[in-house]
Design a protein around this motif. Sequence first.
Motif, PDB file in Angstrom:
ATOM      1  N   ASP A  50      27.979 -17.503 -20.594  1.00 23.68           N
ATOM      2  CA  ASP A  50      28.726 -18.627 -21.160  1.00 23.68           C
ATOM      3  C   ASP A  50      29.646 -18.046 -22.231  1.00 23.68           C
ATOM      4  O   ASP A  50      29.180 -17.501 -23.223  1.00 23.68           O
ATOM      5  N   PHE A  51      30.944 -18.157 -22.017  1.00 26.94           N
ATOM      6  CA  PHE A  51      31.911 -17.520 -22.905  1.00 26.94           C
ATOM      7  C   PHE A  51      32.290 -18.371 -24.117  1.00 26.94           C
ATOM      8  O   PHE A  51      33.124 -17.946 -24.920  1.00 26.94           O
ATOM      9  N   ASP A  52      31.706 -19.538 -24.244  1.00 28.99           N
ATOM     10  CA  ASP A  52      31.987 -20.394 -25.404  1.00 28.99           C
ATOM     11  C   ASP A  52      31.371 -19.746 -26.647  1.00 28.99           C
ATOM     12  O   ASP A  52      30.150 -19.574 -26.711  1.00 28.99           O
ATOM     13  N   PRO A  53      32.178 -19.388 -27.651  1.00 25.87           N
ATOM     14  CA  PRO A  53      31.626 -18.733 -28.853  1.00 25.87           C
ATOM     15  C   PRO A  53      30.549 -19.564 -29.546  1.00 25.87           C
ATOM     16  O   PRO A  53      29.656 -19.012 -30.197  1.00 25.87           O
ATOM     17  N   ASN A  54      30.619 -20.878 -29.403  1.00 26.57           N
ATOM     18  CA  ASN A  54      29.652 -21.742 -30.072  1.00 26.57           C
ATOM     19  C   ASN A  54      28.250 -21.638 -29.478  1.00 26.57           C
ATOM     20  O   ASN A  54      27.288 -22.137 -30.075  1.00 26.57           O
ATOM     21  N   THR A  55      28.116 -20.988 -28.319  1.00 30.54           N
ATOM     22  CA  THR A  55      26.788 -20.816 -27.725  1.00 30.54           C
ATOM     23  C   THR A  55      26.093 -19.554 -28.239  1.00 30.54           C
ATOM     24  O   THR A  55      24.921 -19.335 -27.945  1.00 30.54           O
ATOM     25  N   ARG A  56      26.807 -18.719 -29.013  1.00 28.98           N
ATOM     26  CA  ARG A  56      26.205 -17.478 -29.485  1.00 28.98           C
ATOM     27  C   ARG A  56      25.246 -17.753 -30.626  1.00 28.98           C
ATOM     28  O   ARG A  56      25.499 -18.593 -31.498  1.00 28.98           O
ATOM     29  N   ALA A  58      32.921 -13.926 -35.144  1.00 32.72           N
ATOM     30  CA  ALA A  58      32.640 -14.803 -36.286  1.00 32.72           C
ATOM     31  C   ALA A  58      31.236 -15.383 -36.225  1.00 32.72           C
ATOM     32  O   ALA A  58      30.714 -15.856 -37.244  1.00 32.72           O
ATOM     33  N   HIS A  59      30.617 -15.353 -35.053  1.00 33.26           N
ATOM     34  CA  HIS A  59      29.267 -15.910 -34.892  1.00 33.26           C
ATOM     35  C   HIS A  59      28.178 -14.846 -35.002  1.00 33.26           C
ATOM     36  O   HIS A  59      26.998 -15.139 -34.794  1.00 33.26           O
ATOM     37  N   VAL A  60      28.562 -13.610 -35.309  1.00 35.00           N
ATOM     38  CA  VAL A  60      27.582 -12.540 -35.469  1.00 35.00           C
ATOM     39  C   VAL A  60      27.048 -12.557 -36.899  1.00 35.00           C
ATOM     40  O   VAL A  60      27.812 -12.506 -37.859  1.00 35.00           O
ATOM     41  N   ALA A 113      34.631  -1.527 -35.588  1.00 33.84           N
ATOM     42  CA  ALA A 113      34.751  -1.308 -37.032  1.00 33.84           C
ATOM     43  C   ALA A 113      33.747  -2.165 -37.795  1.00 33.84           C
ATOM     44  O   ALA A 113      33.212  -1.744 -38.825  1.00 33.84           O
ATOM     45  N   MET A 114      33.467  -3.354 -37.276  1.00 35.95           N
ATOM     46  CA  MET A 114      32.493  -4.226 -37.914  1.00 35.95           C
ATOM     47  C   MET A 114      31.074  -3.674 -37.744  1.00 35.95           C
ATOM     48  O   MET A 114      30.236  -3.780 -38.642  1.00 35.95           O
ATOM     49  N   MET A 115      30.800  -3.048 -36.602  1.00 37.98           N
ATOM     50  CA  MET A 115      29.451  -2.588 -36.305  1.00 37.98           C
ATOM     51  C   MET A 115      29.159  -1.193 -36.832  1.00 37.98           C
ATOM     52  O   MET A 115      28.006  -0.855 -37.096  1.00 37.98           O
ATOM     53  N   LYS A 116      30.198  -0.380 -36.995  1.00 37.68           N
ATOM     54  CA  LYS A 116      29.987   1.032 -37.304  1.00 37.68           C
ATOM     55  C   LYS A 116      29.151   1.277 -38.563  1.00 37.68           C
ATOM     56  O   LYS A 116      28.344   2.225 -38.585  1.00 37.68           O
TER      57      LYS A 116
END
Length: 306
Positions: free
Chosen positions: A112-118, A186-188, A225-228
């Motif tokens: 499901d590619f909807d960001p709101n489901t993450r 943004a949902h991470v 860059a966010m995860m590194k």
Amino acid sequence: MTTIKAITRPNSEEVQDKLSELQIWFGNNTNLPEKIEPIVLLRFLKCMQYDIDKTKALIELNYNIRNRNPNLFIDRNMEDAMTAKGLKVSDLLILPGLTPERHKLLLFRMTDFDPNTRNSVEETKIFFMMADARFTSPDVEHKQASSTTADNAAAAESRTNLCPDDIAEGDVQIVDISGYTMRHLAHVSIFVLRVYMKFLQEAYPSQLRAIHIINCPSFLDRMMAMMKPFIREEVYQMINYHTEGMESLYQLVPKDMLPLEYGGKAGTIAELKAQGLQMLKEKTAYLSDAQHWRAAAQSKSRWSWF
């Protein structure tokens, strides 16, 4: 764990002696749970190249992080509404068999590619539920025993006599990030990401051998860059980016071991996912049994890793 030095394995009797010593130590350590499956104990031992002291340190760190974060590692139930939703919107597949290097392949993708489901909490919880369920069984798939009494007795004996050869030499993760957008980032949860990476890199009872990222988006550099900051340098060097189709992946992992949808012969994603869900159902009591996960006592002087 990510240490990848060659393993010098002791003989069978020495392995059993080490397991016996660890079992006694585990049972007497009030900062650990009351129970541990013998094969899980063997996984810890093999991961640390049969070094008793290093194995003890790994076990203590593993359960320390679990008890520091019970919402991710202990308070779990696949029938929970949020967990059930997480199982629907993503696929986490433990692929059958081992590579020629005796590595286990894991594949993750969104459905499901909807960001709101993450949901970072549920995705992390599901990953380690699957891992904990898988770790209670051999990675090597043995033939079904016949129904004769003698063969059944032999099969029962083989399950009792744990063999390190039944355990993979490490894990290879394949992450399909098709459909990811900047909105997904943004949902991470940074906190959950930090705990996830620390546990995977420092407390996981299997060596991480490689990470393959496929179907990479144009903003991959910003995502990494966010995860590194949370990735150890030796792990970062294990990441392979496949930006132009699947051929480069096929050069590094056996194509036939992949799902049908990825050009392989391991079965369809639906079939493989159904097998994983069945495994979770069969292990529900184990995964929710506090005696396997919660420390018997939590001494403040020992719980100071963070």
